[in-house]
Design an enzyme around this catalytic site. Sequence first.
Site, PDB file in Angstrom:
ATOM      1  N   HIS A 238       0.796  -1.240   0.000  1.00  0.00           N
ATOM      2  CA  HIS A 238       0.000   0.000   0.000  1.00  0.00           C
ATOM      3  C   HIS A 238       0.821   1.278   0.000  1.00  0.00           C
ATOM      4  O   HIS A 238       0.263   2.367  -0.083  1.00  0.00           O
ATOM      5  CB  HIS A 238      -0.954   0.028   1.203  1.00  0.00           C
ATOM      6  CG  HIS A 238      -0.261   0.329   2.501  1.00  0.00           C
ATOM      7  ND1 HIS A 238       0.385  -0.621   3.236  1.00  0.00           N
ATOM      8  CD2 HIS A 238      -0.106   1.484   3.176  1.00  0.00           C
ATOM      9  CE1 HIS A 238       0.892  -0.083   4.313  1.00  0.00           C
ATOM     10  NE2 HIS A 238       0.631   1.215   4.310  1.00  0.00           N
TER      11      HIS A 238
HETATM   12  C1  UD1 Z   1      -2.203   5.904   5.235  1.00  0.00           C
HETATM   13  C2  UD1 Z   1      -0.898   6.490   5.777  1.00  0.00           C
HETATM   14  C3  UD1 Z   1       0.176   5.436   5.769  1.00  0.00           C
HETATM   15  C4  UD1 Z   1      -0.271   4.171   6.481  1.00  0.00           C
HETATM   16  C5  UD1 Z   1      -1.606   3.692   5.919  1.00  0.00           C
HETATM   17  C6  UD1 Z   1      -2.115   2.543   6.736  1.00  0.00           C
HETATM   18  C7  UD1 Z   1      -0.581   8.891   5.330  1.00  0.00           C
HETATM   19  C8  UD1 Z   1       0.146   9.882   4.511  1.00  0.00           C
HETATM   20  N1  UD1 Z   1      -0.445   7.599   4.959  1.00  0.00           N
HETATM   21  O1  UD1 Z   1      -1.959   5.567   3.877  1.00  0.00           O
HETATM   22  O2  UD1 Z   1       1.318   5.925   6.428  1.00  0.00           O
HETATM   23  O3  UD1 Z   1       0.700   3.181   6.327  1.00  0.00           O
HETATM   24  O4  UD1 Z   1      -2.558   4.756   5.969  1.00  0.00           O
HETATM   25  O5  UD1 Z   1      -3.017   1.775   6.053  1.00  0.00           O
HETATM   26  O6  UD1 Z   1      -1.236   9.238   6.262  1.00  0.00           O
HETATM   27  N2  UD1 Z   1      -9.231   4.801   0.744  1.00  0.00           N
HETATM   28  C9  UD1 Z   1     -10.454   4.203   0.651  1.00  0.00           C
HETATM   29  N3  UD1 Z   1     -11.072   3.864   1.811  1.00  0.00           N
HETATM   30  C10 UD1 Z   1     -10.553   4.103   3.030  1.00  0.00           C
HETATM   31  C11 UD1 Z   1      -9.291   4.721   3.104  1.00  0.00           C
HETATM   32  C12 UD1 Z   1      -8.651   5.058   1.941  1.00  0.00           C
HETATM   33  O7  UD1 Z   1     -10.980   3.968  -0.429  1.00  0.00           O
HETATM   34  O8  UD1 Z   1     -11.176   3.752   4.060  1.00  0.00           O
HETATM   35  C13 UD1 Z   1      -8.521   5.109  -0.532  1.00  0.00           C
HETATM   36  C14 UD1 Z   1      -8.808   6.505  -1.074  1.00  0.00           C
HETATM   37  O9  UD1 Z   1      -8.847   6.427  -2.457  1.00  0.00           O
HETATM   38  C15 UD1 Z   1      -7.581   7.275  -0.627  1.00  0.00           C
HETATM   39  C16 UD1 Z   1      -6.479   6.230  -0.663  1.00  0.00           C
HETATM   40  O10 UD1 Z   1      -7.113   5.019  -0.300  1.00  0.00           O
HETATM   41  O11 UD1 Z   1      -7.313   8.373  -1.458  1.00  0.00           O
HETATM   42  C17 UD1 Z   1      -5.324   6.509   0.266  1.00  0.00           C
HETATM   43  O12 UD1 Z   1      -5.772   6.710   1.599  1.00  0.00           O
HETATM   44  P1  UD1 Z   1      -4.941   7.638   2.615  1.00  0.00           P
HETATM   45  O13 UD1 Z   1      -5.577   7.606   3.935  1.00  0.00           O
HETATM   46  O14 UD1 Z   1      -4.683   8.965   2.017  1.00  0.00           O
HETATM   47  O15 UD1 Z   1      -3.537   6.964   2.668  1.00  0.00           O
HETATM   48  P2  UD1 Z   1      -3.145   5.438   2.857  1.00  0.00           P
HETATM   49  O16 UD1 Z   1      -2.553   4.965   1.598  1.00  0.00           O
HETATM   50  O17 UD1 Z   1      -4.291   4.699   3.432  1.00  0.00           O
HETATM   51  N1  UDP Z   2      -3.729  -5.375   8.789  1.00  0.00           N
HETATM   52  C1  UDP Z   2      -5.007  -5.909   8.897  1.00  0.00           C
HETATM   53  N2  UDP Z   2      -5.656  -6.273   7.750  1.00  0.00           N
HETATM   54  C2  UDP Z   2      -5.125  -6.144   6.521  1.00  0.00           C
HETATM   55  C3  UDP Z   2      -3.812  -5.594   6.421  1.00  0.00           C
HETATM   56  C4  UDP Z   2      -3.156  -5.209   7.574  1.00  0.00           C
HETATM   57  O1  UDP Z   2      -5.524  -6.064   9.988  1.00  0.00           O
HETATM   58  O2  UDP Z   2      -5.785  -6.496   5.536  1.00  0.00           O
HETATM   59  C5  UDP Z   2      -3.030  -4.973  10.013  1.00  0.00           C
HETATM   60  C6  UDP Z   2      -1.669  -5.587  10.182  1.00  0.00           C
HETATM   61  O3  UDP Z   2      -1.763  -6.852  10.784  1.00  0.00           O
HETATM   62  C7  UDP Z   2      -0.975  -4.561  11.060  1.00  0.00           C
HETATM   63  C8  UDP Z   2      -1.553  -3.260  10.581  1.00  0.00           C
HETATM   64  O4  UDP Z   2      -2.781  -3.577   9.936  1.00  0.00           O
HETATM   65  O5  UDP Z   2      -1.295  -4.741  12.406  1.00  0.00           O
HETATM   66  C9  UDP Z   2      -0.619  -2.588   9.626  1.00  0.00           C
HETATM   67  O6  UDP Z   2      -1.272  -1.566   8.973  1.00  0.00           O
HETATM   68  P1  UDP Z   2      -0.866  -1.050   7.529  1.00  0.00           P
HETATM   69  O7  UDP Z   2      -0.063  -2.063   6.826  1.00  0.00           O
HETATM   70  O8  UDP Z   2      -2.110  -0.564   6.901  1.00  0.00           O
HETATM   71  O9  UDP Z   2      -0.012   0.255   7.866  1.00  0.00           O
HETATM   72  P2  UDP Z   2       1.516   0.500   8.299  1.00  0.00           P
HETATM   73  O10 UDP Z   2       1.849  -0.371   9.434  1.00  0.00           O
HETATM   74  O11 UDP Z   2       2.363   0.269   7.094  1.00  0.00           O
HETATM   75  O12 UDP Z   2       1.516   1.960   8.649  1.00  0.00           O
END
Ligand code: UD1
Ligand code: UDP
Length: 403
Positions: A238
């Site tokens: 991601h």
């Molecule tokens: C965010 C964090 C990242 C973290 C991740 C955990 C920032 C800059 N990034 O990244 O550090 O590792 O969360 O998962 O804060 N979207 C949906 N549904 C949702 C959420 C997101 O469709 O519930 C889609 C949207 O198109 C959105 C994109 O995912 O634009 C990215 O979501 P965003 O929260 O901006 O960043 P993450 O990639 O989730």
């Molecule tokens: N995780 C989850 N379901 C998923 C993917 C990740 O429960 O489908 C959990 C994972 O076990 C860990 C946390 O989400 O505890 C990590 O989050 P993510 O990878 O979204 O973000 P990051 O740690 O890179 O910020």
Amino acid sequence: MPQGEPRALVLSGVEGMKIVTIVGARPQFIKAAAVTRAVQRYNQKHPYQQRLQEILVHTGQHYDYLMDKVFFEELNLPRPDYHLGVGSGSHGRQTGMMLERIEAVLQKEKPKVVMVYGDTNSTLAGALAAVKLNIPVAHVEAGLRSYNQAMPEEINRLLTDHLSTFLFCPTHQATRNLLREGIKDGKGKIVKKVGDVMYDSILYYSKIAERKSTILKDLGFDTRHETRVTSYYLTTLHRAENTDDPWRLKSILKALNEIGRNTPVVLPLHPRTKKMIETHHLFSEFKNIKFIKPVSYLNMLKLEKNAKAILTDSGGVQKEAYWLKVPCFTLRDETEWVETVKSRWNVLVGTGVERIIKEVSHTERRRRYLKGKGIFGDGKASDRITQELLKHFYKLCQKTPGF
Ligand code: UD1
Ligand code: UDP
């Protein structure tokens, strides 16, 4: 004074210590759940006047059921006191909206401390809103660095650390990173290596996952004869630098698809990744990858524990692989969790097709490595954080926030 009682508490009289906790993204629900449980444990043992009052603020950064609510249900997190409904957007817009809305909550609630987790936009917005109102910030997972400022997370964690009063570090390396930037314990900063709250979580929830999760059966894996089902690879993907660059995204998917010819590759898809795969019409190209919806935390723990190996660009998942003793291949060129690489349990494989396939073909060899006990603490990080806040309670109460 009762034995073992933090002095500050007894001096403080009846005024409760109010903490505002800011969460918004999936990993923050998991981290906050551990600390919230520690606060609840403390409160159960103490009279009303000495309790910590935690106000939970959800920015709304993640909002799909499988990215959000499912964690509140499974981890028994209290319903947020405030839901700011910010949703997705560009960095500036998302962070700006959070900043404005968090400020309004803080002006109303007047907490003694604001607690933020990790390195997302919700983290930075929470920290910035608080310091601008002279409210001390406590940063859980402080001191991590990838030294790659092209990552939005690196900017978020760097700024948050420099704004924070309490820096709760998961590892020694994290405290060393802070020291290099001139941040150390003393002179108004409280820098402590407390351990990793995600380790607290995994210790608590992995047994529950073992009992409750049916994901392996649901995915059609045969679980009858083995204690560890090792007939699949688990992947998560991601990071913006991987998903938003079509070349890198394709390259990783190609490698996974190739590996998937012989052994199933399960990929619970983050919505960001799903969106990009759809945009580039890639689903039909990679038929050997088993794309599934994001899974709940308990299902994820079960999937991780039974995987032959994990391929990921997630921060949290790298650590979970280490704790569950499952070989990990990190789809990046650097990591904040350098200890997992030093122990040789985690390999940085980058995003090139050949390198990924070659390293993964050596999975069994990797299973022999496991060193470095206790790097992430002893599973009591959340209790330590609670105790540390309590220790400084009196001072925090004396300080009048600049409203
Ligand atoms: C965010 C964090 C990242 C973290 C991740 C955990 C920032 C800059 N990034 O990244 O550090 O590792 O969360 O998962 O804060 N979207 C949906 N549904 C949702 C959420 C997101 O469709 O519930 C889609 C949207 O198109 C959105 C994109 O995912 O634009 C990215 O979501 P965003 O929260 O901006 O960043 P993450 O990639 O989730
Ligand atoms: N995780 C989850 N379901 C998923 C993917 C990740 O429960 O489908 C959990 C994972 O076990 C860990 C946390 O989400 O505890 C990590 O989050 P993510 O990878 O979204 O973000 P990051 O740690 O890179 O910020």
